[in-house]
Design an enzyme around this catalytic site. Structure first.
Site, PDB file in Angstrom:
ATOM      1  N   LYS A 286      37.333  34.192  30.022  1.00  0.00           N
ATOM      2  CA  LYS A 286      37.291  32.883  30.529  1.00  0.00           C
ATOM      3  C   LYS A 286      38.087  32.162  29.915  1.00  0.00           C
ATOM      4  O   LYS A 286      38.906  31.499  30.408  1.00  0.00           O
ATOM      5  CB  LYS A 286      35.667  32.406  30.117  1.00  0.00           C
ATOM      6  N   ASN A 287      38.440  32.299  28.651  1.00  0.00           N
ATOM      7  CA  ASN A 287      39.245  31.257  27.695  1.00  0.00           C
ATOM      8  C   ASN A 287      40.603  31.745  27.960  1.00  0.00           C
ATOM      9  O   ASN A 287      41.465  30.968  27.705  1.00  0.00           O
ATOM     10  CB  ASN A 287      39.068  31.405  26.325  1.00  0.00           C
TER      11      ASN A 287
ATOM     12  N   CYS B 114      31.241  17.276  21.952  1.00  0.00           N
ATOM     13  CA  CYS B 114      31.087  18.628  21.826  1.00  0.00           C
ATOM     14  C   CYS B 114      29.984  18.931  20.856  1.00  0.00           C
ATOM     15  O   CYS B 114      30.237  18.429  19.526  1.00  0.00           O
ATOM     16  CB  CYS B 114      32.178  19.451  21.790  1.00  0.00           C
TER      17      CYS B 114
ATOM     18  N   ARG C 183      36.616  17.421  18.345  1.00  0.00           N
ATOM     19  CA  ARG C 183      37.408  18.399  18.745  1.00  0.00           C
ATOM     20  C   ARG C 183      38.670  17.375  19.117  1.00  0.00           C
ATOM     21  O   ARG C 183      38.919  16.893  20.362  1.00  0.00           O
ATOM     22  CB  ARG C 183      36.854  19.101  19.653  1.00  0.00           C
TER      23      ARG C 183
ATOM     24  N   ASP D  68      34.120  32.255  17.583  1.00  0.00           N
ATOM     25  CA  ASP D  68      33.163  32.235  19.105  1.00  0.00           C
ATOM     26  C   ASP D  68      32.214  33.391  18.683  1.00  0.00           C
ATOM     27  O   ASP D  68      31.443  33.529  19.677  1.00  0.00           O
ATOM     28  CB  ASP D  68      34.062  32.558  20.152  1.00  0.00           C
TER      29      ASP D  68
ATOM     30  N   ARG E 287      27.995  29.115  31.328  1.00  0.00           N
ATOM     31  CA  ARG E 287      29.530  28.913  31.293  1.00  0.00           C
ATOM     32  C   ARG E 287      30.173  30.013  30.752  1.00  0.00           C
ATOM     33  O   ARG E 287      31.550  29.915  31.040  1.00  0.00           O
ATOM     34  CB  ARG E 287      29.563  27.595  30.351  1.00  0.00           C
TER      35      ARG E 287
HETATM   36  C1  UD1 Z   1      39.618  27.134  21.922  1.00  0.00           C
HETATM   37  C2  UD1 Z   1      38.614  28.203  22.609  1.00  0.00           C
HETATM   38  C3  UD1 Z   1      37.313  28.027  21.807  1.00  0.00           C
HETATM   39  C4  UD1 Z   1      37.346  28.354  20.345  1.00  0.00           C
HETATM   40  C5  UD1 Z   1      38.480  27.911  19.606  1.00  0.00           C
HETATM   41  C6  UD1 Z   1      38.949  28.434  18.412  1.00  0.00           C
HETATM   42  C7  UD1 Z   1      39.143  27.692  24.732  1.00  0.00           C
HETATM   43  C8  UD1 Z   1      38.849  27.044  26.148  1.00  0.00           C
HETATM   44  N1  UD1 Z   1      38.413  27.507  24.050  1.00  0.00           N
HETATM   45  O1  UD1 Z   1      39.056  25.822  21.849  1.00  0.00           O
HETATM   46  O2  UD1 Z   1      36.160  28.923  22.490  1.00  0.00           O
HETATM   47  O3  UD1 Z   1      36.058  28.347  19.738  1.00  0.00           O
HETATM   48  O4  UD1 Z   1      39.602  28.014  20.546  1.00  0.00           O
HETATM   49  O5  UD1 Z   1      39.236  29.870  18.535  1.00  0.00           O
HETATM   50  O6  UD1 Z   1      40.004  28.451  24.705  1.00  0.00           O
HETATM   51  N2  UD1 Z   1      42.133  20.696  16.416  1.00  0.00           N
HETATM   52  C9  UD1 Z   1      42.951  19.550  15.644  1.00  0.00           C
HETATM   53  N3  UD1 Z   1      43.678  18.920  16.493  1.00  0.00           N
HETATM   54  C10 UD1 Z   1      43.790  19.409  17.991  1.00  0.00           C
HETATM   55  C11 UD1 Z   1      43.260  20.437  18.372  1.00  0.00           C
HETATM   56  C12 UD1 Z   1      42.453  21.082  17.473  1.00  0.00           C
HETATM   57  O7  UD1 Z   1      42.631  19.110  14.566  1.00  0.00           O
HETATM   58  O8  UD1 Z   1      44.684  18.705  18.375  1.00  0.00           O
HETATM   59  C13 UD1 Z   1      41.363  21.414  15.477  1.00  0.00           C
HETATM   60  C14 UD1 Z   1      39.991  21.686  16.046  1.00  0.00           C
HETATM   61  O9  UD1 Z   1      39.022  20.526  15.945  1.00  0.00           O
HETATM   62  C15 UD1 Z   1      39.543  23.107  15.388  1.00  0.00           C
HETATM   63  C16 UD1 Z   1      40.701  23.497  15.157  1.00  0.00           C
HETATM   64  O10 UD1 Z   1      41.848  22.820  15.090  1.00  0.00           O
HETATM   65  O11 UD1 Z   1      38.857  22.365  14.219  1.00  0.00           O
HETATM   66  C17 UD1 Z   1      40.892  24.726  16.249  1.00  0.00           C
HETATM   67  O12 UD1 Z   1      40.393  24.138  17.528  1.00  0.00           O
HETATM   68  P1  UD1 Z   1      41.286  24.809  18.869  1.00  0.00           P
HETATM   69  O13 UD1 Z   1      41.940  26.059  18.713  1.00  0.00           O
HETATM   70  O14 UD1 Z   1      42.181  23.727  19.387  1.00  0.00           O
HETATM   71  O15 UD1 Z   1      40.078  25.018  19.650  1.00  0.00           O
HETATM   72  P2  UD1 Z   1      40.237  24.958  21.327  1.00  0.00           P
HETATM   73  O16 UD1 Z   1      41.588  25.211  21.892  1.00  0.00           O
HETATM   74  O17 UD1 Z   1      39.789  23.460  21.740  1.00  0.00           O
END
Ligand code: UD1
Length: 423
Positions: free
Chosen positions: A22-23, A118, A123, A309, A401
């Site tokens: 999915k991701n 969330c 996030r 995850d 999902r």
């Molecule tokens: C993706 C995955 C999710 C997984 C996560 C971490 C998808 C659709 N989802 O989520 O299932 O749990 O990676 O492997 O692929 N952060 C910031 N600033 C940002 C973005 C993120 O500080 O702009 C922080 C987040 O709060 C978190 C960490 O970075 O603590 C990692 O988040 P991120 O890798 O961005 O998660 P997603 O891409 O949303």
């Protein structure tokens, strides 16, 4: 509303197949906005998030056709004026943010709602904005929407590490924009997750030039246009990992077909240290456990570390391990919604900051519990399969999902699980 009823206490045995990731599929679907020709994807799982992304892309002028057997064809209407990703959709699925980079890069305009809150914690999207701004996009946050505009983007050097490491969808967003920027882009502290690698491989098939795929330093030479391509999405490591954990936790013998060893090595290593046998056989991973598993300390980290995850599912397994385990969450420090629900089933877990101390107990007992987010729900399923008696899990729309055919697959392994309508 549907619920799952599980009668636990049976060893899971047999073979299941991991579906497409999915991701990986979600950001890859968004690349259709960038390409001039059709994008043909194979192995796309039939899941609620995928349908939501298809609906979002439809609103953005992409024609999405779902064919039989997991094939999806996406064709963008080029410079469509439909550049608004509305809150209604964005609040249900964070991966919708992955349309921002492609819209800005290909169409020079975007209006994308900030994603909703969330259950797994804050996030933010600051790293997405930082990277796209470095490429020259003008991005303002107005009334809950990111409003973006630009002429052609320009390559830049940037550092995308945040307080919790790299960002998976942040890297995806910036990478999708950089491939159409003029000149060279260097993304440092890029996420190395297999899903980001798969996205990069698709972009290369479309005509992009990207070096360092799989490493934390991606170097992109921008091109003027991208063409369509065909691609099979990688297998879902989280789905595969969930079945492996369930197999070991029920002291069973489970083989997951299509699971990629290298993508799951942190889990393989953890299961082995807990006393399970794990082996790699012709494109499958087999786990078996004869005895009670041993406790272990687990810390989630960006790839190739232990994936966040799979943290909840692993914690469920540790509730009946022999000894005390400490589970530390370094990616989403508040991702412990499953702790209270596991407690309802007799688990002894004490949360301390971004860690949980798990005292292994002999046996869980079935109970009514509630799913709170996707992976927490999967943890409750693992717990239900191990527990003595009946577990009823409500609010399972979260599971839909991310897990295609969950009950069917678990039943084929001998699990007693069925879905009921609670209305
Ligand atoms: C993706 C995955 C999710 C997984 C996560 C971490 C998808 C659709 N989802 O989520 O299932 O749990 O990676 O492997 O692929 N952060 C910031 N600033 C940002 C973005 C993120 O500080 O702009 C922080 C987040 O709060 C978190 C960490 O970075 O603590 C990692 O988040 P991120 O890798 O961005 O998660 P997603 O891409 O949303």
């Amino acid at each position: 509303m549907d619920a799952l009823i599980i009668t636990g206490g049976r060893r899971l045995t047999g073979k299941v197949r991991a579906g497409g990731a999915k991701n990986a599929a979600l950001p890859i679907m968004a690349t259709s906005i960038l390409a001039d020709g059709p994008l043909v994807l194979r192995g796309v799982p039939d899941l609620a998030d995928i349908r939501t992304m298809a609906r979002l892309l439809g609103l953005l002028g992409v024609k999405v056709e779902r064919k039989r057997g997991g094939t999806m064809v996406l064709q963008s209407a080029g410079r469509s004026p439909k550049n608004r990703a509305p809150y209604d959709i964005m609040r249900t699925m964070r991966a919708g943010i992955c349309v921002l980079g492609p819209l800005v890069a290909r169409r020079g305009a975007a209006e994308v709602s900030l994603p909703g809150g969330c259950a797994i914690g804050d996030r933010p999207v600051d790293l997405h904005l930082k990277g796209l701004r470095a490429l020259g996009a003008r991005l303002e946050v107005e009334h809950g929407y990111i409003v973006g505009s630009c002429q052609r983007l320009r390559g830049a050097e940037m550092y995308l590490g945040g307080p919790f490491g790299s960002s998976v969808t942040g890297t995806a967003n910036v990478l999708m924009a950089a491939v159409l920027a003029e000149g060279t882009t260097v993304i440092d502290a890029a996420a190395c997750e297999p899903e980001v690698q798969d996205l990069a491989h698709v972009l290369v098939k479309m005509g992009a030039t990207i070096e360092g795929i799989g490493s934390p330093r991606l170097v992109v030479e921008g091109v003027d246009r991208l063409h369509g391509c065909e691609h099979r999405v990688i297998p879902d490591r989280v789905e595969a990992g969930t079945y492996l954990v369930a197999g070991a936790a029920t002291r069973g013998d489970v083989t997951v077909d299509g699971a990629r060893w290298d993508d799951l090595f942190a889990l393989v290593n953890t299961l082995r240290e807990m006393g399970a046998d794990v082996e790699r056989l012709d494109g499958t991973i087999r786990v078996s456990a004869r005895r009670r598993l041993a406790s272990i300390d687990v810390t989630t980290l960006p790839f190739p570390g232990f994936p966040t995850d799979l943290q909840a599912q692993m914690m469920a397994a540790l509730t009946v391990a022999d000894g005390i385990s400490v589970v530390t969450e370094k990616i989403f420090p508040d991702r412990f919604m499953h702790v209270a629900e596991l407690g309802r089933m007799g688990a002894r877990i004490r949360k301390q900051g971004n860690a949980a101390v798990v005292h292994g107990t002999e046996q869980l007992s079935g109970a009514p519990v509630m799913a709170s987010d996707l992976r927490a729900s999967a943890a409750l399923v693992v717990a239900g399969l191990m527990a003595e008696g009946k577990t009823t899990i409500s609010r399972i729309y979260h599971l839909d999902r991310g897990y295609e055919g969950l009950e069917r697959k678990l039943r084929s392994l001998g699990g007693r699980i069925r879905r009921i309508n609670m209305r």
